[in-house]
Design a protein around this motif. Sequence first.
Motif, PDB file in Angstrom:
ATOM      1  N   ASP A 274      -3.105 -39.694  -6.444  1.00  0.00           N
ATOM      2  CA  ASP A 274      -2.758 -38.299  -6.732  1.00  0.00           C
ATOM      3  C   ASP A 274      -3.059 -37.451  -5.498  1.00  0.00           C
ATOM      4  O   ASP A 274      -4.053 -36.733  -5.443  1.00  0.00           O
ATOM      5  N   ASN A 275      -2.169 -37.509  -4.523  1.00  0.00           N
ATOM      6  CA  ASN A 275      -2.459 -36.940  -3.210  1.00  0.00           C
ATOM      7  C   ASN A 275      -1.434 -35.938  -2.709  1.00  0.00           C
ATOM      8  O   ASN A 275      -1.523 -35.478  -1.565  1.00  0.00           O
TER       9      ASN A 275
ATOM     10  N   ASP B  33       6.751 -39.617  -9.193  1.00  0.00           N
ATOM     11  CA  ASP B  33       6.192 -38.298  -9.518  1.00  0.00           C
ATOM     12  C   ASP B  33       7.083 -37.159  -9.068  1.00  0.00           C
ATOM     13  O   ASP B  33       6.771 -35.994  -9.345  1.00  0.00           O
TER      14      ASP B  33
ATOM     15  N   VAL C 154      -4.792 -43.461  -9.492  1.00  0.00           N
ATOM     16  CA  VAL C 154      -4.614 -42.687 -10.715  1.00  0.00           C
ATOM     17  C   VAL C 154      -5.149 -43.498 -11.895  1.00  0.00           C
ATOM     18  O   VAL C 154      -5.036 -44.732 -11.927  1.00  0.00           O
TER      19      VAL C 154
ATOM     20  N   GLY D  17       1.412 -39.643  -4.792  1.00  0.00           N
ATOM     21  CA  GLY D  17       1.610 -38.891  -6.018  1.00  0.00           C
ATOM     22  C   GLY D  17       1.746 -39.760  -7.242  1.00  0.00           C
ATOM     23  O   GLY D  17       1.797 -39.256  -8.364  1.00  0.00           O
ATOM     24  N   THR D  18       1.795 -41.081  -7.053  1.00  0.00           N
ATOM     25  CA  THR D  18       1.986 -42.007  -8.167  1.00  0.00           C
ATOM     26  C   THR D  18       0.828 -42.997  -8.252  1.00  0.00           C
ATOM     27  O   THR D  18       0.073 -42.991  -9.226  1.00  0.00           O
TER      28      THR D  18
ATOM     29  N   ARG E  13       0.782 -38.645 -18.269  1.00  0.00           N
ATOM     30  CA  ARG E  13      -0.207 -37.995 -17.405  1.00  0.00           C
ATOM     31  C   ARG E  13      -0.796 -38.985 -16.409  1.00  0.00           C
ATOM     32  O   ARG E  13      -1.166 -38.617 -15.288  1.00  0.00           O
ATOM     33  N   ASP E  14      -0.938 -40.250 -16.837  1.00  0.00           N
ATOM     34  CA  ASP E  14      -1.446 -41.310 -15.970  1.00  0.00           C
ATOM     35  C   ASP E  14      -0.963 -42.636 -16.528  1.00  0.00           C
ATOM     36  O   ASP E  14      -0.085 -42.667 -17.394  1.00  0.00           O
TER      37      ASP E  14
ATOM     38  N   THR F 291       1.578 -36.068 -12.369  1.00  0.00           N
ATOM     39  CA  THR F 291       0.449 -35.735 -11.495  1.00  0.00           C
ATOM     40  C   THR F 291       0.746 -34.486 -10.676  1.00  0.00           C
ATOM     41  O   THR F 291      -0.178 -33.750 -10.310  1.00  0.00           O
ATOM     42  N   THR F 292       2.012 -34.220 -10.403  1.00  0.00           N
ATOM     43  CA  THR F 292       2.397 -33.150  -9.490  1.00  0.00           C
ATOM     44  C   THR F 292       3.213 -32.062 -10.162  1.00  0.00           C
ATOM     45  O   THR F 292       3.030 -30.880  -9.883  1.00  0.00           O
TER      46      THR F 292
END
Length: 228
Positions: A18-19, A170, A91, A14-15, A208-209, A190-191
Amino acid sequence: MTSPQRAFIFDMDGTIVDNMAFHTRSWMTFFQRRGHALDADAFFLSTAGRQGHEIIRSYLGESVSDADHAALMAEKEAVYRELYAPHLATVAGFDALIGAAREDGVALVVGTAAPDENIAFTLDGLDLRRHFDAIVGAADVRRGKPNPDVFLMAAERAGALPEHCIVFEDAPLGVEAARRAGMRAVVLSTTLPAEAFAQFDNVICVARDFSGLSIASLFASTPAAPII
Protein backbone atom coordinates in the motif's frame (compact mmCIF):
# COMPACT_ATOMS: atom_id res chain seq x y z
CA MET A 1 -8.35 -34.47 -19.25
CA THR A 2 -6.21 -32.04 -17.28
CA SER A 3 -7.61 -28.76 -15.97
CA PRO A 4 -6.33 -25.57 -17.62
CA GLN A 5 -3.60 -23.64 -15.86
CA ARG A 6 -4.99 -20.85 -13.69
CA ALA A 7 -3.05 -17.76 -12.72
CA PHE A 8 -3.18 -14.86 -10.32
CA ILE A 9 -1.48 -11.76 -11.72
CA PHE A 10 -0.63 -9.10 -9.16
CA ASP A 11 0.04 -5.48 -9.80
CA MET A 12 2.70 -4.47 -7.28
CA ASP A 13 2.43 -0.83 -6.22
CA GLY A 14 -0.81 -0.17 -4.39
CA THR A 15 -1.75 -3.86 -4.51
CA ILE A 16 0.93 -6.07 -2.97
CA VAL A 17 2.06 -3.05 -0.95
CA ASP A 18 0.00 0.00 0.00
CA ASN A 19 2.47 2.59 -1.25
CA MET A 20 0.76 4.74 -3.86
CA ALA A 21 0.59 7.78 -1.59
CA PHE A 22 4.39 7.65 -1.36
CA HIS A 23 4.74 7.37 -5.14
CA THR A 24 2.46 10.36 -5.60
CA ARG A 25 4.40 12.36 -3.01
CA SER A 26 7.68 11.57 -4.78
CA TRP A 27 6.24 12.64 -8.14
CA MET A 28 4.92 15.87 -6.61
CA THR A 29 8.40 16.60 -5.22
CA PHE A 30 10.01 15.73 -8.56
CA PHE A 31 7.76 18.04 -10.58
CA GLN A 32 7.77 20.86 -8.02
CA ARG A 33 11.55 21.03 -8.48
CA ARG A 34 10.82 21.76 -12.14
CA GLY A 35 8.13 24.38 -11.59
CA HIS A 36 5.05 22.18 -12.06
CA ALA A 37 2.32 22.51 -9.40
CA LEU A 38 0.05 19.48 -9.84
CA ASP A 39 -3.12 18.22 -8.19
CA ALA A 40 -2.18 14.94 -6.52
CA ASP A 41 -5.56 13.21 -6.98
CA ALA A 42 -5.87 14.13 -10.66
CA PHE A 43 -2.25 13.12 -11.23
CA PHE A 44 -2.85 9.67 -9.74
CA LEU A 45 -5.94 9.00 -11.83
CA SER A 46 -4.19 9.92 -15.06
CA THR A 47 -0.86 8.18 -14.42
CA ALA A 48 -1.14 5.17 -12.06
CA GLY A 49 -0.04 2.13 -14.06
CA ARG A 50 1.80 4.09 -16.74
CA GLN A 51 5.54 3.68 -17.08
CA GLY A 52 7.82 6.39 -15.72
CA HIS A 53 9.14 7.46 -19.11
CA GLU A 54 5.56 7.95 -20.31
CA ILE A 55 4.75 10.15 -17.32
CA ILE A 56 7.89 12.26 -17.66
CA ARG A 57 7.35 12.86 -21.36
CA SER A 58 3.70 13.78 -20.72
CA TYR A 59 4.76 16.64 -18.45
CA LEU A 60 8.24 17.58 -19.65
CA GLY A 61 7.76 17.01 -23.37
CA GLU A 62 8.84 14.55 -26.04
CA SER A 63 12.22 16.25 -26.38
CA VAL A 64 13.58 14.56 -23.23
CA SER A 65 16.50 12.39 -24.37
CA ASP A 66 16.96 8.80 -23.30
CA ALA A 67 20.02 9.77 -21.24
CA ASP A 68 18.18 12.61 -19.52
CA HIS A 69 15.19 10.36 -18.94
CA ALA A 70 17.32 7.74 -17.16
CA ALA A 71 18.75 10.37 -14.83
CA LEU A 72 15.32 11.88 -14.15
CA MET A 73 13.79 8.51 -13.34
CA ALA A 74 16.68 7.65 -11.03
CA GLU A 75 16.07 10.89 -9.16
CA LYS A 76 12.34 10.35 -8.79
CA GLU A 77 12.63 6.70 -7.70
CA ALA A 78 15.34 7.50 -5.17
CA VAL A 79 12.95 9.98 -3.53
CA TYR A 80 10.20 7.34 -3.49
CA ARG A 81 12.36 4.62 -1.93
CA GLU A 82 13.61 6.99 0.76
CA LEU A 83 10.04 7.97 1.64
CA TYR A 84 8.56 4.46 1.64
CA ALA A 85 11.40 2.32 3.06
CA PRO A 86 10.33 2.69 6.72
CA HIS A 87 6.79 1.56 5.82
CA LEU A 88 7.51 -1.44 3.56
CA ALA A 89 4.94 -4.18 4.25
CA THR A 90 2.46 -6.37 2.38
CA VAL A 91 -1.25 -5.61 2.36
CA ALA A 92 -3.18 -7.64 4.94
CA GLY A 93 -3.95 -11.20 3.86
CA PHE A 94 -1.55 -11.23 0.90
CA ASP A 95 0.88 -13.79 2.31
CA ALA A 96 -1.93 -16.18 3.26
CA LEU A 97 -3.58 -15.87 -0.16
CA ILE A 98 -0.45 -16.62 -2.18
CA GLY A 99 0.36 -19.54 0.12
CA ALA A 100 -3.09 -21.03 -0.45
CA ALA A 101 -2.89 -20.34 -4.19
CA ARG A 102 0.43 -22.11 -4.44
CA GLU A 103 -1.00 -25.17 -2.68
CA ASP A 104 -3.97 -25.10 -5.08
CA GLY A 105 -1.74 -25.09 -8.17
CA VAL A 106 -2.46 -21.50 -9.18
CA ALA A 107 0.46 -19.82 -10.97
CA LEU A 108 1.59 -16.54 -9.39
CA VAL A 109 2.93 -13.66 -11.49
CA VAL A 110 3.71 -10.00 -10.87
CA GLY A 111 2.64 -7.61 -13.62
CA THR A 112 3.84 -4.10 -12.81
CA ALA A 113 4.81 -0.81 -14.41
CA ALA A 114 7.67 -0.49 -11.92
CA PRO A 115 11.33 -0.39 -12.97
CA ASP A 116 13.67 -3.20 -11.96
CA GLU A 117 15.13 -1.19 -9.05
CA ASN A 118 11.72 -0.78 -7.44
CA ILE A 119 10.79 -4.41 -8.07
CA ALA A 120 13.94 -5.44 -6.22
CA PHE A 121 13.28 -2.89 -3.46
CA THR A 122 9.79 -4.32 -2.83
CA LEU A 123 9.96 -8.02 -3.63
CA ASP A 124 13.46 -8.65 -2.30
CA GLY A 125 12.92 -6.30 0.63
CA LEU A 126 9.95 -8.46 1.66
CA ASP A 127 11.50 -11.79 0.50
CA LEU A 128 8.62 -12.37 -1.93
CA ARG A 129 10.41 -13.07 -5.21
CA ARG A 130 10.73 -16.78 -4.43
CA HIS A 131 6.93 -17.18 -4.42
CA PHE A 132 6.38 -16.05 -8.01
CA ASP A 133 6.60 -18.07 -11.21
CA ALA A 134 7.42 -14.95 -13.22
CA ILE A 135 7.79 -11.18 -12.86
CA VAL A 136 6.95 -8.77 -15.68
CA GLY A 137 7.99 -5.16 -15.22
CA ALA A 138 8.48 -1.94 -17.14
CA ALA A 139 11.70 -3.24 -18.72
CA ASP A 140 9.86 -6.16 -20.30
CA VAL A 141 7.19 -4.34 -22.29
CA ARG A 142 7.17 -1.25 -24.48
CA ARG A 143 3.81 0.17 -23.42
CA GLY A 144 2.43 0.73 -19.93
CA LYS A 145 -1.14 0.35 -18.71
CA PRO A 146 -3.91 0.80 -19.87
CA ASN A 147 -2.36 -1.16 -22.72
CA PRO A 148 -2.64 -4.89 -21.96
CA ASP A 149 0.98 -5.78 -22.75
CA VAL A 150 2.19 -6.45 -19.21
CA PHE A 151 -0.74 -8.74 -18.36
CA LEU A 152 -0.62 -10.64 -21.64
CA MET A 153 3.08 -11.32 -21.12
CA ALA A 154 2.37 -12.37 -17.53
CA ALA A 155 -0.24 -14.87 -18.73
CA GLU A 156 2.12 -16.21 -21.37
CA ARG A 157 4.87 -16.74 -18.81
CA ALA A 158 2.40 -18.43 -16.48
CA GLY A 159 1.26 -20.76 -19.25
CA ALA A 160 -2.34 -19.63 -18.78
CA LEU A 161 -4.95 -18.31 -21.17
CA PRO A 162 -6.35 -14.84 -20.37
CA GLU A 163 -9.76 -16.23 -19.44
CA HIS A 164 -8.10 -18.31 -16.72
CA CYS A 165 -6.23 -15.35 -15.22
CA ILE A 166 -7.39 -13.03 -12.45
CA VAL A 167 -5.65 -9.68 -12.10
CA PHE A 168 -5.35 -7.89 -8.76
CA GLU A 169 -5.23 -4.11 -9.19
CA ASP A 170 -5.74 -0.83 -7.36
CA ALA A 171 -5.91 1.67 -10.24
CA PRO A 172 -8.40 2.31 -13.06
CA LEU A 173 -5.70 2.20 -15.76
CA GLY A 174 -4.67 -1.22 -14.48
CA VAL A 175 -8.22 -2.55 -14.47
CA GLU A 176 -8.64 -1.23 -18.01
CA ALA A 177 -5.42 -3.04 -19.01
CA ALA A 178 -6.85 -6.27 -17.58
CA ARG A 179 -10.11 -5.68 -19.48
CA ARG A 180 -8.22 -5.20 -22.75
CA ALA A 181 -6.31 -8.41 -22.02
CA GLY A 182 -9.57 -10.32 -21.60
CA MET A 183 -9.03 -10.90 -17.89
CA ARG A 184 -11.21 -10.55 -14.82
CA ALA A 185 -10.03 -8.22 -12.08
CA VAL A 186 -10.15 -7.97 -8.31
CA VAL A 187 -9.86 -4.37 -7.13
CA LEU A 188 -8.04 -3.51 -3.92
CA SER A 189 -9.51 -0.30 -2.49
CA THR A 190 -6.18 0.66 -0.95
CA THR A 191 -6.06 3.86 -3.02
CA LEU A 192 -9.52 4.59 -4.42
CA PRO A 193 -13.09 3.71 -3.33
CA ALA A 194 -15.22 1.12 -5.11
CA GLU A 195 -17.16 3.85 -6.92
CA ALA A 196 -14.06 4.70 -8.98
CA PHE A 197 -14.36 1.31 -10.74
CA ALA A 198 -18.10 1.24 -11.38
CA GLN A 199 -17.68 1.54 -15.16
CA PHE A 200 -15.61 -1.62 -15.56
CA ASP A 201 -17.38 -4.79 -16.67
CA ASN A 202 -14.49 -7.11 -15.80
CA VAL A 203 -14.40 -6.45 -12.03
CA ILE A 204 -15.49 -9.49 -10.00
CA CYS A 205 -14.73 -8.16 -6.54
CA VAL A 206 -13.75 -5.00 -4.68
CA ALA A 207 -12.00 -5.71 -1.39
CA ARG A 208 -10.27 -3.67 1.28
CA ASP A 209 -7.44 -6.23 1.41
CA PHE A 210 -6.74 -9.89 0.62
CA SER A 211 -8.26 -11.27 3.82
CA GLY A 212 -11.14 -13.66 3.30
CA LEU A 213 -10.78 -14.01 -0.47
CA SER A 214 -11.70 -17.50 -1.66
CA ILE A 215 -9.67 -18.90 -4.55
CA ALA A 216 -12.48 -21.17 -5.72
CA SER A 217 -15.05 -18.37 -5.52
CA LEU A 218 -12.86 -15.96 -7.45
CA PHE A 219 -12.33 -18.33 -10.36
CA ALA A 220 -16.05 -19.18 -10.37
CA SER A 221 -17.05 -15.50 -10.36
CA THR A 222 -18.47 -13.39 -13.13
CA PRO A 223 -18.20 -9.58 -12.92
CA ALA A 224 -20.52 -8.19 -10.28
CA ALA A 225 -18.17 -6.22 -8.01
CA PRO A 226 -19.36 -7.26 -4.54
CA ILE A 227 -17.60 -5.37 -1.75
CA ILE A 228 -15.88 -7.50 0.89
